[in-house]
Design an enzyme around this catalytic site. Structure first.
Site, PDB file in Angstrom:
ATOM      1  N   LYS A  53       0.825  -1.187   0.039  1.00 46.24           N
ATOM      2  CA  LYS A  53      -0.088   0.074   0.127  1.00 46.24           C
ATOM      3  C   LYS A  53       0.978   1.203   0.061  1.00 46.24           C
ATOM      4  O   LYS A  53       0.623   2.149  -0.878  1.00 46.24           O
ATOM      5  CB  LYS A  53      -1.097  -0.091   1.273  1.00 46.24           C
ATOM      6  CG  LYS A  53      -2.078  -0.903   0.971  1.00 46.24           C
ATOM      7  CD  LYS A  53      -2.760  -1.318   2.480  1.00 46.24           C
ATOM      8  CE  LYS A  53      -3.682  -2.375   2.247  1.00 46.24           C
ATOM      9  NZ  LYS A  53      -3.904  -2.940   3.586  1.00 46.24           N
ATOM     10  N   GLN A  97      -5.443  -1.919   9.711  1.00 43.11           N
ATOM     11  CA  GLN A  97      -5.071  -3.301   9.001  1.00 43.11           C
ATOM     12  C   GLN A  97      -5.715  -4.288   9.903  1.00 43.11           C
ATOM     13  O   GLN A  97      -5.749  -4.031  11.125  1.00 43.11           O
ATOM     14  CB  GLN A  97      -3.816  -3.428   8.740  1.00 43.11           C
ATOM     15  CG  GLN A  97      -3.197  -4.776   8.426  1.00 43.11           C
ATOM     16  CD  GLN A  97      -3.356  -4.820   6.846  1.00 43.11           C
ATOM     17  OE1 GLN A  97      -3.568  -3.798   6.105  1.00 43.11           O
ATOM     18  NE2 GLN A  97      -3.615  -6.014   6.311  1.00 43.11           N
ATOM     19  N   ASP A 120     -11.722   1.973   3.369  1.00 43.84           N
ATOM     20  CA  ASP A 120     -12.009   0.509   3.306  1.00 43.84           C
ATOM     21  C   ASP A 120     -13.452   0.417   2.943  1.00 43.84           C
ATOM     22  O   ASP A 120     -13.784  -0.783   2.714  1.00 43.84           O
ATOM     23  CB  ASP A 120     -11.824  -0.132   4.576  1.00 43.84           C
ATOM     24  CG  ASP A 120     -10.231  -0.946   4.805  1.00 43.84           C
ATOM     25  OD1 ASP A 120     -10.111  -1.362   3.847  1.00 43.84           O
ATOM     26  OD2 ASP A 120      -9.711  -0.931   5.856  1.00 43.84           O
TER      27      ASP A 120
HETATM   28  N1  LIG Z   1      -8.400  -2.732   6.896  1.00 46.46           N
HETATM   29  C1  LIG Z   1      -8.009  -3.714   6.030  1.00 46.46           C
HETATM   30  N2  LIG Z   1      -8.469  -3.772   4.688  1.00 46.46           N
HETATM   31  C2  LIG Z   1      -8.410  -4.671   3.785  1.00 46.46           C
HETATM   32  O1  LIG Z   1      -8.481  -4.525   2.499  1.00 46.46           O
HETATM   33  C3  LIG Z   1      -7.439  -5.955   4.222  1.00 46.46           C
HETATM   34  C4  LIG Z   1      -7.102  -5.903   5.532  1.00 46.46           C
HETATM   35  N3  LIG Z   1      -7.412  -4.787   6.367  1.00 46.46           N
HETATM   36  N4  LIG Z   1      -6.430  -7.264   6.159  1.00 46.46           N
HETATM   37  C5  LIG Z   1      -6.281  -8.077   5.276  1.00 46.46           C
HETATM   38  C6  LIG Z   1      -6.837  -8.322   3.939  1.00 46.46           C
HETATM   39  C7  LIG Z   1      -6.391  -8.942   2.788  1.00 46.46           C
HETATM   40  N5  LIG Z   1      -5.852  -7.846   1.779  1.00 46.46           N
HETATM   41  C8  LIG Z   1      -4.884  -7.974   0.880  1.00 46.46           C
HETATM   42  C9  LIG Z   1      -4.693  -6.903  -0.067  1.00 46.46           C
HETATM   43  C10 LIG Z   1      -3.624  -6.936  -1.032  1.00 46.46           C
HETATM   44  C11 LIG Z   1      -3.078  -8.062  -1.178  1.00 46.46           C
HETATM   45  C12 LIG Z   1      -2.034  -8.671  -2.227  1.00 46.46           C
HETATM   46  O2  LIG Z   1      -1.474  -7.492  -2.795  1.00 46.46           O
HETATM   47  N6  LIG Z   1      -1.793  -9.508  -2.663  1.00 46.46           N
HETATM   48  C13 LIG Z   1      -0.631  -9.948  -3.707  1.00 46.46           C
HETATM   49  C14 LIG Z   1       0.361 -10.691  -3.185  1.00 46.46           C
HETATM   50  C15 LIG Z   1       1.021 -10.296  -1.881  1.00 46.46           C
HETATM   51  C16 LIG Z   1       2.167 -11.282  -1.370  1.00 46.46           C
HETATM   52  O3  LIG Z   1       3.076 -11.250  -2.143  1.00 46.46           O
HETATM   53  O4  LIG Z   1       1.816 -11.492  -0.196  1.00 46.46           O
HETATM   54  C17 LIG Z   1      -1.552 -10.785  -5.002  1.00 46.46           C
HETATM   55  O5  LIG Z   1      -0.843 -10.813  -6.197  1.00 46.46           O
HETATM   56  O6  LIG Z   1      -2.300 -11.498  -4.712  1.00 46.46           O
HETATM   57  C18 LIG Z   1      -3.485  -9.444  -0.557  1.00 46.46           C
HETATM   58  C19 LIG Z   1      -4.440  -9.265   0.370  1.00 46.46           C
HETATM   59  C20 LIG Z   1      -6.522  -6.647   1.987  1.00 46.46           C
HETATM   60  N7  LIG Z   1      -7.208  -6.839   3.491  1.00 46.46           N
END
Ligand SMILES: Nc1nc(=O)c2c([nH]1)NC[C@@H]1CN(c3ccc(C(=O)N[C@@H](CCC(=O)O)C(=O)O)cc3)CN21
Ligand SMILES: NC(=O)c1ccc[n+]([C@@H]2O[C@H](COP(=O)([O-])OP(=O)(O)OC[C@H]3O[C@@H](n4cnc5c(N)ncnc54)[C@H](OP(=O)(O)O)[C@@H]3O)[C@@H](O)[C@H]2O)c1
Ligand SMILES: [Mg+2]
Length: 283
Positions: A53, A97, A120
């Site tokens: 982020k 988070q 969010d």
């Molecule tokens: N307040 C809050 N808002 C959220 O949107 C949120 C949370 N908390 N807690 C965790 C979950 C899980 N979320 C996310 C957000 C981004 C990725 C992400 O960028 N995934 C990448 C890989 C990341 C890695 O390498 O670990 C992907 O390509 O899937 C995953 C889960 C967002 N989420």
């Protein structure tokens, strides 16, 4: 037959270009979009998301703060911090988070965030607005799912969408958005007895469960659009989704990979919400 890949990372990059142009324009009017991300404790998965982020903010020229607090932080301390950011003009979006340490009541924290800074989309007023179809900041992951469908020409209108999972952060809001897009929506969960049967009726299948590789080939209607929201860490350290990807590839018409599917879109939608909140602060 092999499914077409829904390249979340690519789609997300191109949306970020659009957001960047808008953000530049807004800066010209004297407002730099600002986001604060608050992380309590040391959950390693959370650390990665928080870093992603912050990176996105930097890429788009946003003002950004990351506040890292120890796991022992009290609910009152966290509430005071939120109260401060509710008043802080440089910050248009506040993200705490999840999950939070057990001694902190998540609901109390979410309720304390000013609704106009609720990027969010988890505040009860935002959720209510989504439910009744009012203009509001939409939850990022669900909004990302809809964007992926639309940008690959998979309009949900008239389709049967099946959502597996009913959490407040993914399952329920994505079901509501699919309904708003005129899909016929079925929501499944851990007490659904005939999951494979229902799932295999889906034109659009959204898996938001948190169980690695739960969804098998037999659960998928030939040609269906499969959106895998799951991000699960396997014992070998690799990431995998809630869908058995190699299996599903032979049956689905379209599928999102993990990583590189829904995840990057979530962050992009967060950037879009922050921009929107910043624009509204002008009005
Ligand atoms: N307040 C809050 N808002 C959220 O949107 C949120 C949370 N908390 N807690 C965790 C979950 C899980 N979320 C996310 C957000 C981004 C990725 C992400 O960028 N995934 C990448 C890989 C990341 C890695 O390498 O670990 C992907 O390509 O899937 C995953 C889960 C967002 N989420
Ligand atoms: N890519 C992203 O941006 C992003 C964002 C958020 C979350 N995620 C990932 O998405 C997944 C789900 O997250 P979440 O926060 O929604 O999880 P959650 O709060 O744990 O909710 C999981 C849901 O799945 C249901 N479920 C659990 N086991 C099941 C089973 N065996 N069969 C059918 N349903 C089952 C649960 O049912 P009950 O309600 O009956 O318990 C619950 O509704 C996780 O892997 C998470 O890491 C990814
Ligand atoms: Mg949860």
């Amino acid at each position: 037959m092999s499914a077409q890949l829904i390249e979340g990372k690519k789609i997300s990059d191109s949306i970020r270009e659009e957001i960047k142009a808008e953000a530049e324009r807004l800066k010209g009017e004297g407002v730099t979009p600002g986001l604060v991300v608050i992380l309590v404790g040391e959950d390693p998965a959370s650390q990665v998301y928080v870093r992603n982020k912050a990176k996105a903010c930097e890429q788009l020229g946003y003002y950004s703060e990351v506040v890292r607090l120890p796991a022992e932080t009290t609910q009152q301390e966290l509430l005071s911090l939120i109260a401060r950011y509710n008043e802080e003009a440089k910050v248009h979006g506040i993200l705490v988070q999840l999950p939070l340490p057990k001694h902190i009541e998540e609901k109390a924290i979410i309720d304390a965030i000013a609704v106009e800074k609720d990027v969010d989309g988890f505040h009860p007023e935002s959720v209510g607005n989504l439910m009744i179809g009012d203009d509001t900041l939409l939850p990022c992951t669900p909004a990302g799912v809809i964007e992926l469908l639309k940008r690959t020409g998979n309009d949900p209108a008239g389709k049967h969408a099946v959502v597996i999972g009913r959490s407040n952060i993914v399952g329920k809001p994505v079901a509501m958005l699919l309904l708003r897009e005129n899909a016929t929506v079925t929501i499944c969960h851990s007490r659904t007895p005939n999951l494979p049967e229902i799932s295999s009726q889906a034109d659009i299948l959204v898996a938001a469960v948190g169980v690695p590789k739960l969804v098998k080939k037999e659960w998928i209607k030939p040609g269906a659009v499969v959106i895998d929201v799951g991000v699960n860490r396997l014992p070998d350290g690799k990431l995998c989704g809630d869908v058995d990807f190699d299996d599903a590839l032979q049956r689905a018409g379209w599928i999102t990979p993990v990583p590189g599917g829904v995840g990057p879109m979530t962050i992009t939608m967060l950037m879009a919400n922050t921009l929107r909140a910043a624009k509204r602060s002008l009005a």
